[in-house]
Design an enzyme around this catalytic site. Structure first.
Site, PDB file in Angstrom:
ATOM      1  N   ASP A  33     -18.121   5.023   1.153  1.00  0.00           N
ATOM      2  CA  ASP A  33     -18.665   3.896   0.396  1.00  0.00           C
ATOM      3  C   ASP A  33     -19.371   2.882   1.297  1.00  0.00           C
ATOM      4  O   ASP A  33     -19.025   2.730   2.473  1.00  0.00           O
ATOM      5  CB  ASP A  33     -17.540   3.154  -0.336  1.00  0.00           C
ATOM      6  CG  ASP A  33     -17.011   3.923  -1.525  1.00  0.00           C
ATOM      7  OD1 ASP A  33     -17.457   5.044  -1.771  1.00  0.00           O
ATOM      8  OD2 ASP A  33     -16.118   3.371  -2.208  1.00  0.00           O
ATOM      9  N   ASP A  34     -20.329   2.173   0.702  1.00  0.00           N
ATOM     10  CA  ASP A  34     -20.885   0.896   1.194  1.00  0.00           C
ATOM     11  C   ASP A  34     -22.089   1.004   2.119  1.00  0.00           C
ATOM     12  O   ASP A  34     -22.724  -0.009   2.389  1.00  0.00           O
ATOM     13  CB  ASP A  34     -19.828   0.033   1.899  1.00  0.00           C
ATOM     14  CG  ASP A  34     -18.664  -0.348   1.008  1.00  0.00           C
ATOM     15  OD1 ASP A  34     -18.745  -0.097  -0.206  1.00  0.00           O
ATOM     16  OD2 ASP A  34     -17.670  -0.873   1.534  1.00  0.00           O
ATOM     17  N   HIS A  84     -23.644   2.503  -5.826  1.00  0.00           N
ATOM     18  CA  HIS A  84     -22.549   1.558  -5.578  1.00  0.00           C
ATOM     19  C   HIS A  84     -23.036   0.130  -5.822  1.00  0.00           C
ATOM     20  O   HIS A  84     -22.570  -0.814  -5.165  1.00  0.00           O
ATOM     21  CB  HIS A  84     -22.059   1.751  -4.144  1.00  0.00           C
ATOM     22  CG  HIS A  84     -20.624   1.357  -3.910  1.00  0.00           C
ATOM     23  ND1 HIS A  84     -19.591   1.681  -4.772  1.00  0.00           N
ATOM     24  CD2 HIS A  84     -20.039   0.666  -2.883  1.00  0.00           C
ATOM     25  CE1 HIS A  84     -18.446   1.226  -4.295  1.00  0.00           C
ATOM     26  NE2 HIS A  84     -18.685   0.590  -3.159  1.00  0.00           N
ATOM     27  N   HIS A  88     -23.287  -4.659  -4.024  1.00  0.00           N
ATOM     28  CA  HIS A  88     -21.843  -4.473  -3.887  1.00  0.00           C
ATOM     29  C   HIS A  88     -21.087  -5.562  -4.656  1.00  0.00           C
ATOM     30  O   HIS A  88     -20.236  -6.282  -4.113  1.00  0.00           O
ATOM     31  CB  HIS A  88     -21.423  -4.468  -2.416  1.00  0.00           C
ATOM     32  CG  HIS A  88     -20.053  -3.876  -2.195  1.00  0.00           C
ATOM     33  ND1 HIS A  88     -18.911  -4.642  -2.159  1.00  0.00           N
ATOM     34  CD2 HIS A  88     -19.645  -2.600  -2.019  1.00  0.00           C
ATOM     35  CE1 HIS A  88     -17.857  -3.874  -1.960  1.00  0.00           C
ATOM     36  NE2 HIS A  88     -18.282  -2.620  -1.874  1.00  0.00           N
ATOM     37  N   HIS A 172     -15.014   4.626   4.347  1.00  0.00           N
ATOM     38  CA  HIS A 172     -16.072   3.625   4.220  1.00  0.00           C
ATOM     39  C   HIS A 172     -17.083   3.747   5.349  1.00  0.00           C
ATOM     40  O   HIS A 172     -16.718   3.913   6.512  1.00  0.00           O
ATOM     41  CB  HIS A 172     -15.479   2.216   4.168  1.00  0.00           C
ATOM     42  CG  HIS A 172     -14.761   1.947   2.889  1.00  0.00           C
ATOM     43  ND1 HIS A 172     -13.493   2.413   2.648  1.00  0.00           N
ATOM     44  CD2 HIS A 172     -15.152   1.289   1.764  1.00  0.00           C
ATOM     45  CE1 HIS A 172     -13.121   2.063   1.425  1.00  0.00           C
ATOM     46  NE2 HIS A 172     -14.113   1.379   0.868  1.00  0.00           N
TER      47      HIS A 172
END
Length: 202
Positions: A33-34, A84, A88, A172
């Site tokens: 993620d991210d 995503h 965020h 992540h």
């Protein structure tokens, strides 16, 4: 355990989301993620490539805008892309129209049918609208590699303790996690391989 492996109650909130895949297959599904960011993404891609593993990267639209080379690196190596949101943002802190617009803005860059809400929370209206356009992917194991309270070895311990057949495992692609990932991502992958898990792509 409530954080590392979501409770039945949390899974019940979004019943059509993917939390865990086939529990009868000894397979796992890696997600990151991210990202993308230049400080983390190349290392993750290089490590996955070394082991011949594909993963799904749930990307923040603004990071894609800022780091198109890292985005293209992920695509060129055959990994999947997920949405995503653009900034965020948490669905609980935004009006639904603004949250949905932010997700759409991200998808103008990402062109994907997979979506993971930041922090794992959405308002019911947001969920109801998004599930018509995306497969919403949550997780079965969150490693907590972002946590300042955990050491790298404790993050590795979360992988070993909570992974099971069909687990969607979340790491992540971020500044908060990269120091721990440099230390333990190869070890985590080698442990999963030694346990006989197959790596599948969402």
């Amino acid at each position: 355990m409530i954080i590392e492996q979501p409770s039945i109650f949390l899974r019940w909130l979004y019943p059509e989301a993917l939390w865990r895949m086939d529990r009868h297959q000894k397979a796992v599904y890696l997600t990151f993620d991210d990202g993308p960011i230049p400080e983390a993404t190349p290392f993750i891609i290089e490590t996955l490539e070394h082991y011949g593993i594909k993963a799904t990267f749930f990307m923040v639209g603004d990071n894609v805008r800022k780091h198109p080379q890292e985005y293209q690196l992920v695509v060129d190596h055959g990994h999947r892309i997920g949405n995503h949101t653009y900034n965020h943002i948490s669905g609980l802190k935004y009006l639904s129209k603004n949250y949905l617009a932010n997700t759409d803005k991200a998808n103008d860059l990402l062109h994907t049918n997979l979506m993971r809400p930041p922090h794992g929370w959405m308002r019911w209206l947001q969920y109801h609208v998004l599930k018509k356009h995306y497969t919403i992917v949550m997780w079965d194991v969150v490693t907590r590699d972002y946590s300042k309270r955990l050491t790298a070895q404790e993050v590795l311990g979360n992988v070993k303790r909570y992974t099971r057949n069909g687990s969607i495992i979340t790491f992540h692609d971020s500044l908060k996690s990269i120091d721990k990932l440099r230390e333990i991502l190869p070890s985590a992958l080698e442990w999963l391989i030694s346990e006989g898990y197959e790596f599948k792509l969402l």
